[in-house]
Write a protein that holds these residues in place. Sequence first.
Motif, PDB file in Angstrom:
ATOM      1  N   THR A  33       0.845  -1.200   0.000  1.00 20.33           N
ATOM      2  CA  THR A  33       0.000   0.000   0.000  1.00 20.33           C
ATOM      3  C   THR A  33       0.876   1.244   0.000  1.00 20.33           C
ATOM      4  OG1 THR A  33      -0.162   0.222   2.411  1.00 20.33           O
ATOM      5  CG2 THR A  33      -1.803  -1.196   1.320  1.00 20.33           C
ATOM      6  N   ALA A  34       0.322   2.313  -0.553  1.00 25.52           N
ATOM      7  CA  ALA A  34       0.953   3.630  -0.483  1.00 25.52           C
ATOM      8  C   ALA A  34      -0.087   4.619   0.023  1.00 25.52           C
ATOM      9  CB  ALA A  34       1.474   4.063  -1.852  1.00 25.52           C
ATOM     10  N   SER A  35       0.333   5.555   0.847  1.00 27.31           N
ATOM     11  CA  SER A  35      -0.589   6.587   1.338  1.00 27.31           C
ATOM     12  C   SER A  35       0.138   7.920   1.431  1.00 27.31           C
ATOM     13  CB  SER A  35      -1.185   6.201   2.692  1.00 27.31           C
ATOM     14  OG  SER A  35      -0.171   6.018   3.650  1.00 27.31           O
ATOM     15  N   LEU A  36      -0.586   8.971   1.113  1.00 25.91           N
ATOM     16  CA  LEU A  36      -0.042  10.325   1.072  1.00 25.91           C
ATOM     17  C   LEU A  36      -1.107  11.279   1.580  1.00 25.91           C
ATOM     18  CD1 LEU A  36       1.692  11.969  -2.025  1.00 25.91           C
ATOM     19  CD2 LEU A  36      -0.211  13.101  -0.890  1.00 25.91           C
ATOM     20  N   LEU A  43      -6.336  12.720   2.188  1.00 31.73           N
ATOM     21  CA  LEU A  43      -5.618  11.454   2.078  1.00 31.73           C
ATOM     22  C   LEU A  43      -5.791  10.832   0.699  1.00 31.73           C
ATOM     23  CD1 LEU A  43      -3.991   9.203   3.537  1.00 31.73           C
ATOM     24  CD2 LEU A  43      -6.198   8.239   4.257  1.00 31.73           C
ATOM     25  N   PHE A  44      -4.679  10.336   0.150  1.00 30.74           N
ATOM     26  CA  PHE A  44      -4.658   9.588  -1.105  1.00 30.74           C
ATOM     27  C   PHE A  44      -4.044   8.222  -0.814  1.00 30.74           C
ATOM     28  CE2 PHE A  44      -4.964  13.943  -2.236  1.00 30.74           C
ATOM     29  CZ  PHE A  44      -5.555  14.029  -3.487  1.00 30.74           C
ATOM     30  N   PRO A 100       8.610  18.113   0.809  1.00 24.99           N
ATOM     31  CA  PRO A 100       8.243  17.144  -0.231  1.00 24.99           C
ATOM     32  C   PRO A 100       6.843  16.610   0.038  1.00 24.99           C
ATOM     33  CG  PRO A 100       9.462  16.039   1.479  1.00 24.99           C
ATOM     34  CD  PRO A 100       9.323  17.466   1.927  1.00 24.99           C
ATOM     35  N   PHE A 101       6.367  15.757  -0.844  1.00 21.11           N
ATOM     36  CA  PHE A 101       5.275  14.859  -0.495  1.00 21.11           C
ATOM     37  C   PHE A 101       5.904  13.668   0.229  1.00 21.11           C
ATOM     38  CE2 PHE A 101       2.108  16.203  -3.996  1.00 21.11           C
ATOM     39  CZ  PHE A 101       1.335  16.894  -3.073  1.00 21.11           C
ATOM     40  N   TYR A 102       5.376  13.367   1.398  1.00 18.84           N
ATOM     41  CA  TYR A 102       5.809  12.172   2.132  1.00 18.84           C
ATOM     42  C   TYR A 102       4.853  11.037   1.789  1.00 18.84           C
ATOM     43  CZ  TYR A 102       8.677  15.319   4.956  1.00 18.84           C
ATOM     44  OH  TYR A 102       9.597  16.248   5.369  1.00 18.84           O
ATOM     45  N   ILE A 103       5.392   9.950   1.284  1.00 15.83           N
ATOM     46  CA  ILE A 103       4.568   8.795   0.915  1.00 15.83           C
ATOM     47  C   ILE A 103       4.951   7.614   1.799  1.00 15.83           C
ATOM     48  CG2 ILE A 103       3.896   7.209  -0.922  1.00 15.83           C
ATOM     49  CD1 ILE A 103       4.408   9.387  -2.927  1.00 15.83           C
ATOM     50  N   GLN A 104       3.967   7.089   2.501  1.00 16.62           N
ATOM     51  CA  GLN A 104       4.169   5.930   3.372  1.00 16.62           C
ATOM     52  C   GLN A 104       3.905   4.655   2.569  1.00 16.62           C
ATOM     53  OE1 GLN A 104       4.825   5.919   6.799  1.00 16.62           O
ATOM     54  NE2 GLN A 104       4.749   3.702   7.003  1.00 16.62           N
ATOM     55  N   LEU A 105       4.934   3.802   2.476  1.00 20.58           N
ATOM     56  CA  LEU A 105       4.795   2.504   1.836  1.00 20.58           C
ATOM     57  C   LEU A 105       4.727   1.427   2.918  1.00 20.58           C
ATOM     58  CD1 LEU A 105       7.384   2.751  -1.093  1.00 20.58           C
ATOM     59  CD2 LEU A 105       4.912   3.104  -1.199  1.00 20.58           C
ATOM     60  N   GLU A 128      10.434  10.365   0.404  1.00 24.14           N
ATOM     61  CA  GLU A 128      10.224  11.781   0.100  1.00 24.14           C
ATOM     62  C   GLU A 128      10.254  11.997  -1.408  1.00 24.14           C
ATOM     63  OE1 GLU A 128      13.120  14.131   2.118  1.00 24.14           O
ATOM     64  OE2 GLU A 128      12.585  13.367   4.119  1.00 24.14           O
ATOM     65  N   ARG A 129       9.240  12.701  -1.902  1.00 29.72           N
ATOM     66  CA  ARG A 129       9.159  13.042  -3.324  1.00 29.72           C
ATOM     67  C   ARG A 129       9.189  14.566  -3.442  1.00 29.72           C
ATOM     68  NH1 ARG A 129      10.334   9.234  -6.651  1.00 29.72           N
ATOM     69  NH2 ARG A 129       8.709   9.633  -8.187  1.00 29.72           N
ATOM     70  N   TRP A 130      10.337  15.079  -3.880  1.00 29.66           N
ATOM     71  CA  TRP A 130      10.558  16.524  -3.938  1.00 29.66           C
ATOM     72  C   TRP A 130      10.201  17.090  -5.316  1.00 29.66           C
ATOM     73  CZ3 TRP A 130      11.975  19.857  -0.069  1.00 29.66           C
ATOM     74  CH2 TRP A 130      12.337  19.265   1.150  1.00 29.66           C
ATOM     75  N   PHE A 131       9.830  18.371  -5.312  1.00 29.17           N
ATOM     76  CA  PHE A 131       9.524  19.073  -6.559  1.00 29.17           C
ATOM     77  C   PHE A 131      10.586  20.121  -6.890  1.00 29.17           C
ATOM     78  CE2 PHE A 131       5.681  16.991  -5.517  1.00 29.17           C
ATOM     79  CZ  PHE A 131       5.014  16.791  -6.715  1.00 29.17           C
TER      80      PHE A 131
END
Length: 419
Positions: A33-36, A43-44, A100-105, A128-131
Amino acid sequence: MVQLIVTPETALADEPICIRATGLNPFQVVTFTASLTDEKGKLFQSRAFYKANEAGNVDLDQAAALGGDYVGVHPMGLFWSLKPVNPFRRLLKQDVMNSPFYIQLDIFDSLLLEDSPKIHPKASQMIERWFSGPGLQRIPVRNGRVRGAFFLPPGEGPFPGVIDLFGGIGGLIEFRASLLASHGFGVLALAYFAYEDLPRSLLEVDLEYFEEAANMLLHHPQIQRSGIGVISVCKGAEIGLAMAIHLEQVAATICINGTNAVHETPCKYRDLVISPIPHQKEYTQIHVSGALNFRRIKGDPRDEVNQQSVLPVEKARGHILFIVGEKDECLNSKAYAEQAMEQLKSHGRSNGTLLSYPGAGHLIEPPYSPLCFASWNPFLSRPFLWGGDIRSHAAAQEHSWREIQKFLRCHLAPSRSKL
């Protein structure tokens, strides 16, 4: 012991990563699963089911998802299949520089069909997903009438200069500009209504405003003087095409799911005024989801009565790249781009290129961005339909982003030849 291994844990949002799990039982079925949570607290989530190999490992670069939000070998599927828990939310990064967007895997050692607070993951990893890349500068722009944000890569330059335009939601959207600048372009994310002291709504398009922005960019000491590029989508793409035709500063233009004519609001440049094709709102459709489908409300540029609104694309001095999604539910963008290409050909011009993506929707964005099928618009009381099939849309985003950068590098090179 189950381990979730992500490489790298920190990366730009448009860069792929590798995800592996080890320490599972041979041939065990597991759930990834991934959550952001976005900056507004929304929540996504996404999930996919995999089977471990005989060694108890799962490598998303090689293993096929058996079910969940996608099926097949898709190493970044957990990212582009993220969907809002509350419908009609669009995932938009607002603060592109400071967080960043923090995405929990997470990985679960069973088939997780529904969320359950009683079930705990066997392994987790926060990424972390940076722009914005290292050393990138963001410079707020309040120069004359021009409003926006200028992104400058590290180094002395000079860099290829690009203006970034979004569409009918207005405001200032920066995530595409900051990512593009992180790859070596000097990019001006340009607002043109519903931002600061700009008009609240778009009543007309004044190309002199965009010319002022182009001149400002060209006169920056770290920007190449050989001409600027424009990357644009939707209403912005209509404006981008008009800029390509009327502004000599524009050497390369990317129009993503736009039109080949002026619609709804007049476009003017100096003494020239192009009257628009009016919308026919009686052709509005309501999707089963409740979202509004405006695809049919725009008048046909091929009709004789609308010829005065068609943009004379054959007068463009630079190169034009049309990018269209064939499942765009906002505009008949493929037909518009094909008409523009036919118009170029009929005038003996070869400066247009068309990339058409089956299954892609309206909002073709940088790779691994989740499909936004429909979302709220600040000017409407209902959600707005954008369209697209999730897997095809993801493939289109990945391919088009590479082509966008190649196109800009090619046609903004200082030694570019005149047409």
